[in-house]
Scaffold this active site. Structure first.
Site, PDB file in Angstrom:
ATOM      1  N   GLY A  20      25.458 -33.226 -12.215  1.00 50.63           N
ATOM      2  CA  GLY A  20      26.092 -31.942 -12.395  1.00 50.63           C
ATOM      3  C   GLY A  20      27.116 -31.683 -11.232  1.00 50.63           C
ATOM      4  O   GLY A  20      27.210 -30.575 -10.684  1.00 50.63           O
ATOM      5  N   GLY A  56      28.170 -49.697  -8.758  1.00 47.69           N
ATOM      6  CA  GLY A  56      27.273 -48.535  -8.745  1.00 47.69           C
ATOM      7  C   GLY A  56      25.757 -48.701  -8.822  1.00 47.69           C
ATOM      8  O   GLY A  56      24.897 -48.918  -8.180  1.00 47.69           O
ATOM      9  N   CYS A  59      34.276 -36.937 -15.789  1.00 45.54           N
ATOM     10  CA  CYS A  59      32.702 -36.807 -15.696  1.00 45.54           C
ATOM     11  C   CYS A  59      32.007 -36.260 -17.201  1.00 45.54           C
ATOM     12  O   CYS A  59      32.503 -35.179 -17.617  1.00 45.54           O
ATOM     13  CB  CYS A  59      32.496 -35.934 -14.566  1.00 45.54           C
ATOM     14  SG  CYS A  59      30.570 -36.064 -14.580  1.00 45.54           S
ATOM     15  N   ASN A  90      22.488 -40.366 -16.114  1.00 45.49           N
ATOM     16  CA  ASN A  90      22.258 -39.305 -15.025  1.00 45.49           C
ATOM     17  C   ASN A  90      22.997 -38.136 -15.618  1.00 45.49           C
ATOM     18  O   ASN A  90      24.154 -38.324 -16.065  1.00 45.49           O
ATOM     19  CB  ASN A  90      22.776 -40.036 -13.716  1.00 45.49           C
ATOM     20  CG  ASN A  90      24.271 -39.806 -13.404  1.00 45.49           C
ATOM     21  OD1 ASN A  90      24.727 -38.646 -13.019  1.00 45.49           O
ATOM     22  ND2 ASN A  90      24.968 -40.882 -13.723  1.00 45.49           N
ATOM     23  N   ASN A 115      38.553 -37.948 -10.183  1.00 37.93           N
ATOM     24  CA  ASN A 115      37.541 -38.241 -11.314  1.00 37.93           C
ATOM     25  C   ASN A 115      38.176 -37.191 -12.527  1.00 37.93           C
ATOM     26  O   ASN A 115      37.746 -36.047 -12.630  1.00 37.93           O
ATOM     27  CB  ASN A 115      36.268 -37.578 -10.904  1.00 37.93           C
ATOM     28  CG  ASN A 115      34.867 -37.554 -11.808  1.00 37.93           C
ATOM     29  OD1 ASN A 115      35.374 -38.118 -12.863  1.00 37.93           O
ATOM     30  ND2 ASN A 115      33.686 -37.439 -11.419  1.00 37.93           N
ATOM     31  N   ASN A 152      34.357 -44.549 -16.315  1.00 36.32           N
ATOM     32  CA  ASN A 152      33.111 -43.735 -16.013  1.00 36.32           C
ATOM     33  C   ASN A 152      32.010 -43.933 -16.949  1.00 36.32           C
ATOM     34  O   ASN A 152      32.069 -44.713 -18.091  1.00 36.32           O
ATOM     35  CB  ASN A 152      33.628 -42.333 -15.954  1.00 36.32           C
ATOM     36  CG  ASN A 152      33.061 -41.442 -15.044  1.00 36.32           C
ATOM     37  OD1 ASN A 152      31.861 -41.525 -14.882  1.00 36.32           O
ATOM     38  ND2 ASN A 152      33.793 -40.763 -14.397  1.00 36.32           N
ATOM     39  N   THR A 153      30.929 -43.285 -16.791  1.00 39.23           N
ATOM     40  CA  THR A 153      29.785 -43.339 -17.596  1.00 39.23           C
ATOM     41  C   THR A 153      30.103 -42.950 -19.081  1.00 39.23           C
ATOM     42  O   THR A 153      31.059 -42.163 -19.215  1.00 39.23           O
ATOM     43  CB  THR A 153      28.747 -42.548 -17.099  1.00 39.23           C
ATOM     44  OG1 THR A 153      28.934 -41.060 -16.893  1.00 39.23           O
ATOM     45  CG2 THR A 153      28.176 -43.142 -15.531  1.00 39.23           C
ATOM     46  N   GLY A 162      31.587 -50.805 -14.244  1.00 42.91           N
ATOM     47  CA  GLY A 162      30.685 -50.525 -15.218  1.00 42.91           C
ATOM     48  C   GLY A 162      29.566 -51.971 -15.471  1.00 42.91           C
ATOM     49  O   GLY A 162      30.014 -53.010 -16.071  1.00 42.91           O
ATOM     50  N   GLY A 163      28.533 -51.683 -14.875  1.00 44.25           N
ATOM     51  CA  GLY A 163      27.628 -52.732 -15.097  1.00 44.25           C
ATOM     52  C   GLY A 163      27.495 -53.981 -14.162  1.00 44.25           C
ATOM     53  O   GLY A 163      26.805 -55.091 -14.701  1.00 44.25           O
TER      54      GLY A 163
HETATM   55  C1  FMN Z   1      24.080 -41.377 -10.106  1.00 45.26           C
HETATM   56  C2  FMN Z   1      25.071 -41.326 -10.503  1.00 45.26           C
HETATM   57  C3  FMN Z   1      26.209 -40.479  -9.965  1.00 45.26           C
HETATM   58  C4  FMN Z   1      27.490 -40.675 -10.463  1.00 45.26           C
HETATM   59  N1  FMN Z   1      28.370 -39.826  -9.935  1.00 45.26           N
HETATM   60  C5  FMN Z   1      29.922 -39.943 -10.092  1.00 45.26           C
HETATM   61  C6  FMN Z   1      30.819 -38.918  -9.470  1.00 45.26           C
HETATM   62  O1  FMN Z   1      30.172 -38.179  -8.661  1.00 45.26           O
HETATM   63  N2  FMN Z   1      32.090 -39.443  -9.536  1.00 45.26           N
HETATM   64  C7  FMN Z   1      32.528 -40.277 -10.565  1.00 45.26           C
HETATM   65  O2  FMN Z   1      33.686 -40.554 -10.860  1.00 45.26           O
HETATM   66  N3  FMN Z   1      31.505 -41.167 -11.080  1.00 45.26           N
HETATM   67  C8  FMN Z   1      30.258 -41.110 -10.823  1.00 45.26           C
HETATM   68  N4  FMN Z   1      29.453 -41.879 -11.473  1.00 45.26           N
HETATM   69  C9  FMN Z   1      29.838 -43.048 -12.401  1.00 45.26           C
HETATM   70  C10 FMN Z   1      30.153 -44.295 -11.445  1.00 45.26           C
HETATM   71  O3  FMN Z   1      31.181 -44.150 -10.317  1.00 45.26           O
HETATM   72  C11 FMN Z   1      30.428 -45.367 -12.530  1.00 45.26           C
HETATM   73  O4  FMN Z   1      31.740 -45.235 -13.047  1.00 45.26           O
HETATM   74  C12 FMN Z   1      29.306 -45.910 -13.407  1.00 45.26           C
HETATM   75  O5  FMN Z   1      28.149 -45.492 -12.959  1.00 45.26           O
HETATM   76  C13 FMN Z   1      29.590 -47.137 -14.045  1.00 45.26           C
HETATM   77  O6  FMN Z   1      29.316 -48.293 -12.955  1.00 45.26           O
HETATM   78  P1  FMN Z   1      28.014 -48.931 -12.948  1.00 45.26           P
HETATM   79  O7  FMN Z   1      27.548 -49.244 -14.162  1.00 45.26           O
HETATM   80  O8  FMN Z   1      28.083 -50.075 -11.743  1.00 45.26           O
HETATM   81  O9  FMN Z   1      27.185 -47.779 -12.065  1.00 45.26           O
HETATM   82  C14 FMN Z   1      27.987 -41.750 -11.046  1.00 45.26           C
HETATM   83  C15 FMN Z   1      26.989 -42.713 -11.471  1.00 45.26           C
HETATM   84  C16 FMN Z   1      25.650 -42.742 -11.461  1.00 45.26           C
HETATM   85  C17 FMN Z   1      24.786 -43.773 -11.906  1.00 45.26           C
END
Ligand code: FMN
Length: 304
Positions: free
Chosen positions: A73, A263, A129, A70, A126, A190-191, A241-242
């Site tokens: 922004g 997430g 990002c 994703n 955060n 984070n991602t 994460g995952g």
């Molecule tokens: C659509 C989407 C939007 C996200 N927005 C944010 C955000 O605004 N701030 C942040 O710190 N992480 C954001 N993340 C990251 C998640 O909080 C998380 O760190 C990451 O997705 C890994 O976890 P997951 O594999 O369970 O999704 C976002 C992730 C996704 C998929």
């Protein structure tokens, strides 16, 4: 046997270790309440900045093998508007953690202060990002990490967690900088920066070209980061994460996480995931004879 799933994360008291990850369903107070009602132990808001921000044009998210990429922004209404949502979220009764971002230390501190005033129970910075145009990845630089944490810690009294990126040579070095600055815990990870190309039109799919990879694909990296941080830090770690089921939660905790965030899995399993994991985790602990989460946290570090 009675299994205790409660967690004390700094001064936060959680009924279970499962939190909503930032950015996934966290943009209104009503949705945050729904997530709490679905069984989450705490919720984290979408990342909020000083001013409103539109975010990128569509497409902003694409499904890939074992996850999503994703690049939203960081769309958000700005702190002045969001505090009304925060007040609604607070009615859920579970801890509400405000995720904040900024382009300077001062901006982080200002948003954090206003979130605290509006009733946030904790702040998650955060710092990481991977696709926010123009925003520096603070958590790739130990000095900037230190400075942001210091500034926010002097602005608020509630606990402050720093969300780190795995895209560094040493996540431990960054975690230690945050710890030296007085952070109350770290969130990892984070991602991770990724990209997808549509071969029919020979162009990147996301409007921003690059995005952040989340979901199953990043779990082993996140587990490694939590394990490394646990070895070197003395503050709590929140693993993310995952995560898809209770086994993932146990794995993160054995690596050293005191709590976890969920997430992407919500898109696959919906909000029932929180209840499902709580029930399964309890059953697993009963079967194995674990009485509380402290019995599991960091267990994979023991010798022999
Ligand atoms: C659509 C989407 C939007 C996200 N927005 C944010 C955000 O605004 N701030 C942040 O710190 N992480 C954001 N993340 C990251 C998640 O909080 C998380 O760190 C990451 O997705 C890994 O976890 P997951 O594999 O369970 O999704 C976002 C992730 C996704 C998929």
């Amino acid at each position: 046997m009675n299994v205790d799933l409660t967690v004390n994360l700094s001064s936060l008291k959680m009924r279970n270790p499962l939190m909503l990850a930032s950015g996934v369903l966290g943009n209104t107070g009503a949705i945050l309440r729904r997530v709490a009602e679905a069984g989450a132990g705490a919720v984290v808001t979408k990342s909020i900045g000083v001013k409103p921000k539109k975010g990128y044009l569509n497409p902003t998210i694409v499904e890939v093998d074992c996850g999503f990429i994703n690049a939203m922004g960081l769309p958000n209404p700005g702190v002045s508007e969001f505090i009304e949502e925060l007040k609604i979220a607070k009615k859920s009764g579970v801890p509400v953690i405000a995720s904040v971002f900024g382009s300077t230390e001062k901006e982080y501190a200002e948003v954090a202060y206003r979130m605290e005033e509006a009733g946030a129970d904790a702040i998650e910075l955060n710092l990481s990002c991977p696709h926010a145009g123009g925003l520096i990845q603070f958590s790739q630089d130990p000095k900037r990490t230190f400075d942001v944490v210091r500034a926010v810690k002097s602005a608020v009294k509630i606990p402050v967690f720093a969300k780190l990126t795995a895209e560094v040579t040493s996540i431990v070095e960054i975690g230690k900088a945050a710890e030296r600055a007085g952070v109350d815990g770290v969130t990892a990870i984070n991602t991770l920066r990724g990209m997808v190309i549509d071969i029919e039109v020979a162009r990147p799919i996301l409007s921003n070209k690059f995005g952040g990879l989340s979901g199953r694909a990043i779990k082993p990296i996140a587990i490694r980061c939590v394990y490394e941080l646990y070895r070197e830090l003395s503050i709590p770690i929140i693993g993310v994460g995952g995560i898809l089921d209770f086994r993932d939660v146990v794995e993160f905790m054995m690596a050293g996480a005191s709590a976890v965030q969920i997430g992407s899995a919500i898109a696959i399993k919906d909000l029932n995931i929180f209840r499902e994991i709580t029930v399964d985790l309890k059953r697993f602990m009963e079967e194995k004879g674990y009485k509380c989460l402290k019995d599991i946290i960091g267990l994979a570090h023991e010798e022999g």
